[in-house]
Design a protein around this motif. Structure first.
Motif, PDB file in Angstrom:
ATOM      1  N   GLY A 236       0.790  -1.215   0.000  1.00  0.00           N
ATOM      2  CA  GLY A 236       0.000   0.000   0.000  1.00  0.00           C
ATOM      3  C   GLY A 236       0.829   1.276   0.000  1.00  0.00           C
ATOM      4  O   GLY A 236       1.982   1.284   0.441  1.00  0.00           O
ATOM      5  N   TYR A 237       0.220   2.353  -0.467  1.00  0.00           N
ATOM      6  CA  TYR A 237       0.865   3.672  -0.474  1.00  0.00           C
ATOM      7  C   TYR A 237       1.304   4.072   0.933  1.00  0.00           C
ATOM      8  O   TYR A 237       2.356   4.683   1.119  1.00  0.00           O
TER       9      TYR A 237
ATOM     10  N   SER B 188      -5.890  -1.603 -10.797  1.00  0.00           N
ATOM     11  CA  SER B 188      -5.844  -1.813  -9.353  1.00  0.00           C
ATOM     12  C   SER B 188      -5.635  -3.284  -8.991  1.00  0.00           C
ATOM     13  O   SER B 188      -5.807  -3.672  -7.840  1.00  0.00           O
TER      14      SER B 188
ATOM     15  N   GLY C  60      -2.719  -1.239  -4.902  1.00  0.00           N
ATOM     16  CA  GLY C  60      -2.821  -0.975  -3.479  1.00  0.00           C
ATOM     17  C   GLY C  60      -2.795  -2.242  -2.647  1.00  0.00           C
ATOM     18  O   GLY C  60      -2.766  -3.360  -3.158  1.00  0.00           O
ATOM     19  N   CYS C  61      -2.838  -2.045  -1.347  1.00  0.00           N
ATOM     20  CA  CYS C  61      -2.774  -3.166  -0.406  1.00  0.00           C
ATOM     21  C   CYS C  61      -4.064  -3.984  -0.447  1.00  0.00           C
ATOM     22  O   CYS C  61      -5.159  -3.449  -0.607  1.00  0.00           O
TER      23      CYS C  61
ATOM     24  N   ASP D  88      -2.710   2.455   8.606  1.00  0.00           N
ATOM     25  CA  ASP D  88      -3.604   2.282   7.457  1.00  0.00           C
ATOM     26  C   ASP D  88      -2.738   2.107   6.211  1.00  0.00           C
ATOM     27  O   ASP D  88      -2.043   3.040   5.802  1.00  0.00           O
TER      28      ASP D  88
ATOM     29  N   SER E  31      -3.414   2.209   3.190  1.00  0.00           N
ATOM     30  CA  SER E  31      -3.744   3.144   2.114  1.00  0.00           C
ATOM     31  C   SER E  31      -3.455   4.594   2.494  1.00  0.00           C
ATOM     32  O   SER E  31      -3.728   5.504   1.704  1.00  0.00           O
TER      33      SER E  31
ATOM     34  N   HIS F 123      -8.822   0.154  -1.409  1.00  0.00           N
ATOM     35  CA  HIS F 123      -7.648  -0.717  -1.388  1.00  0.00           C
ATOM     36  C   HIS F 123      -7.571  -1.462  -2.708  1.00  0.00           C
ATOM     37  O   HIS F 123      -8.285  -1.135  -3.662  1.00  0.00           O
ATOM     38  N   LYS F 124      -6.715  -2.449  -2.778  1.00  0.00           N
ATOM     39  CA  LYS F 124      -6.553  -3.254  -3.987  1.00  0.00           C
ATOM     40  C   LYS F 124      -7.910  -3.582  -4.619  1.00  0.00           C
ATOM     41  O   LYS F 124      -8.886  -3.855  -3.920  1.00  0.00           O
TER      42      LYS F 124
ATOM     43  N   GLY G  29      -6.949   4.343  -3.193  1.00  0.00           N
ATOM     44  CA  GLY G  29      -6.273   3.253  -2.483  1.00  0.00           C
ATOM     45  C   GLY G  29      -6.042   2.026  -3.337  1.00  0.00           C
ATOM     46  O   GLY G  29      -5.225   1.168  -2.989  1.00  0.00           O
TER      47      GLY G  29
END
Length: 468
Positions: free
Chosen positions: A39-40, A75, A314-315, A330, A332, A338-339, A345
């Motif tokens: 993740g970012y 993503s 992303g995660c 977090d 994100s 997220h992913k 995210g």
């Protein structure tokens, strides 16, 4: 006279050696490390509020440049990998949504220009070491199966693991290729080295757990899920050491299978984060990146080696966002989703570039970039021009590496894509989403129940509302 001849020969030899060294050093070595589902907000350089300690990648960021507005072309993983290697948005390929599986056939045509084929044609030695996930064609025991659709559970008994694969990474420009077919939860679990399976395939294994499950499927004798990440780093370090003795520059594509599931930090890293196994796994990757960059220093080649570190999306929620949230982390960062999602995210990722010869230490770029930009960047570095049908969605990042040329960067808009095929377009501060929900796995998903009553489109000003 004899002394003069000796002096002339010495001068000539010196000039030849100098020319060879100059030729070797003129074009930079390139190492592209792609984490899987990172993740970012998982790296300290991008998230000061984050709780995972990543000192080595933070140091790499301090030595080079970070991009705060970097995006994957999708993503999820297969589409992003397609974009990195071809410079094209993934939806231009036959894959319009989702990802491939371990038995999928090759996605990239062998005649498509790729980063490795381009660099190879310009004097580079090229290597892939890691997770492929772009499909290749397994050899089948009966050719009659080649043009039929085989159900996922049936194909393993049809594969002839004693024969070479075809339509492989080697056919796309990699001089050396070593890795596995897909994610570490996707069988077959075998290493393929230059189109050959590296060990006998006998076992059928499966595992289920909170963080470390994988599907049942053929497993080679030399394939240990827990050791895959360190093993690939070991192979990468050996390759770099070997290439240091050669006269030509090298390109190493190192797509990791981690911290994607199965989340398997090795023994010495279990519990190190004080958060959960996912955070431990991230710390293990950080440690190995420190070793890889340290090796470049030891070999004396850091100055003219470009090292890129980023993630394929992303995660994943498999990291247990709720558990991490209890500890104040977090994955994100401040971004939504997220992913798999069309939200930030899902596709905004950490992106670090280190190139001491060109990039000023501690640089930060807030320009929007995309992982499809790698091919055009390589061409620009070498002073080459891509053809119209090559890297259609790739824009050179090279102008952003230098403060005085940053306004020459040509990307004016970016298209985002989610796991279910939803689109968004980003231009300046504005992001327009062409679906009512997340387009992925976070709420609201694409079902009528979850998106009922929501507007058909979404428009956000990311400068004013980065959390969408």
């Amino acid at each position: 006279m004899k002394k003069a001849v000796h002096s002339f020969l010495f001068l000539l030899i010196f000039m030849v050696i100098s020319c060879r060294q100059e030729a070797k050093s003129a074009a930079p070595n390139i190492i592209y490390v792609l984490a899987d589902d990172l993740g970012y907000g998982d790296l300290g350089a991008f998230n000061r509020e984050g709780k995972i300690k990543t000192p080595h990648l933070d140091q790499m960021a301090q030595q080079g440049m970070i991009f705060t507005d970097a995006h994957t072309s999708s993503s999820v993983c297969t589409p992003t990998r397609y974009g990195i290697l071809t410079g094209r948005y993934n939806w231009r390929s036959p894959l319009k949504r989702g990802v491939l599986i371990g038995t999928s056939r090759a996605l990239i045509p062998q005649d498509r220009t790729t980063v490795p084929s381009f660099l190879k044609s310009n004097g580079y030695h090229t290597a892939f070491i890691g997770k492929w996930h772009l499909g290749w064609d397994w050899a089948l025991k009966d050719n009659a199966f080649q043009n039929t659709t085989i159900k996922d559970g049936e194909i393993f008994e049809k594969i002839d693991f004693s024969k070479k694969i075809t339509k492989s990474p080697n056919g796309l420009g990699f001089d050396y290729a070593y890795g596995h077919c897909g994610s570490l939860d996707m069988p077959p679990y075998v290493y393929v080295e230059n189109e050959k399976i590296s060990a006998p395939v006998q076992n059928i294994t499966a595992r289920k757990g909170d963080y470390h499950w994988w599907r049942k499927g053929p497993t080679a004798d030399d394939f240990d899920h827990e050791r895959v990440t360190p093993h690939l780093f070991d192979k990468a370090e050996a390759y770099v050491t070997q290439m240091n003795e050669k006269e030509k520059p090298f390109f190493l594509y190192l797509p990791l299978p981690s911290p994607h599931t199965p989340i398997l930090p090795t023994g010495e890293w279990k519990g190190k984060s004080g958060l959960n196994p996912y955070a431990d796994f991230v710390m293990q990757i950080d440690h190995r990146m420190g070793k890889l960059n340290g090796l470049l220093d030891e070999l004396g080649i850091s100055e003219n080696t470009i090292v890129i570190f980023t993630s394929d999306n992303g995660c994943s929620p498999e990291a247990k966002f709720d558990v991490l949230a209890e500890k104040g982390h977090d994955p994100s960062g401040l971004f939504r989703g997220h992913k798999a999602d069309i939200f930030e995210g899902g596709h905004r990722v950490p992106f670090i570039v280190k190139w001491p010869r060109k990039i000023k230490a501690g640089s930060v770029s807030h320009k929007t970039i995309c992982t499809t930009d790698f091919l055009a960047t390589c061409a620009d570095i070498l002073g080459k021009t891509l053809k119209d049908e090559e890297g259609e969605d790739s824009f050179s990042m090279m102008p952003l590496f230098l403060e005085e040329t940053k306004n020459q960067y040509k990307r004016s808009f970016t298209i985002h894509h989610s796991i279910n095929g939803s689109f968004a377009i980003r231009k300046g501060d504005f992001k327009f989403i062409f679906c009512p929900g997340s387009g992925g796995w976070s709420f609201p998903r694409s079902s009528k129940k979850e998106t009922q009553g929501l507007p058909k489109f979404q428009l956000y000003n990311l400068k004013e509302d980065p959390g969408e």
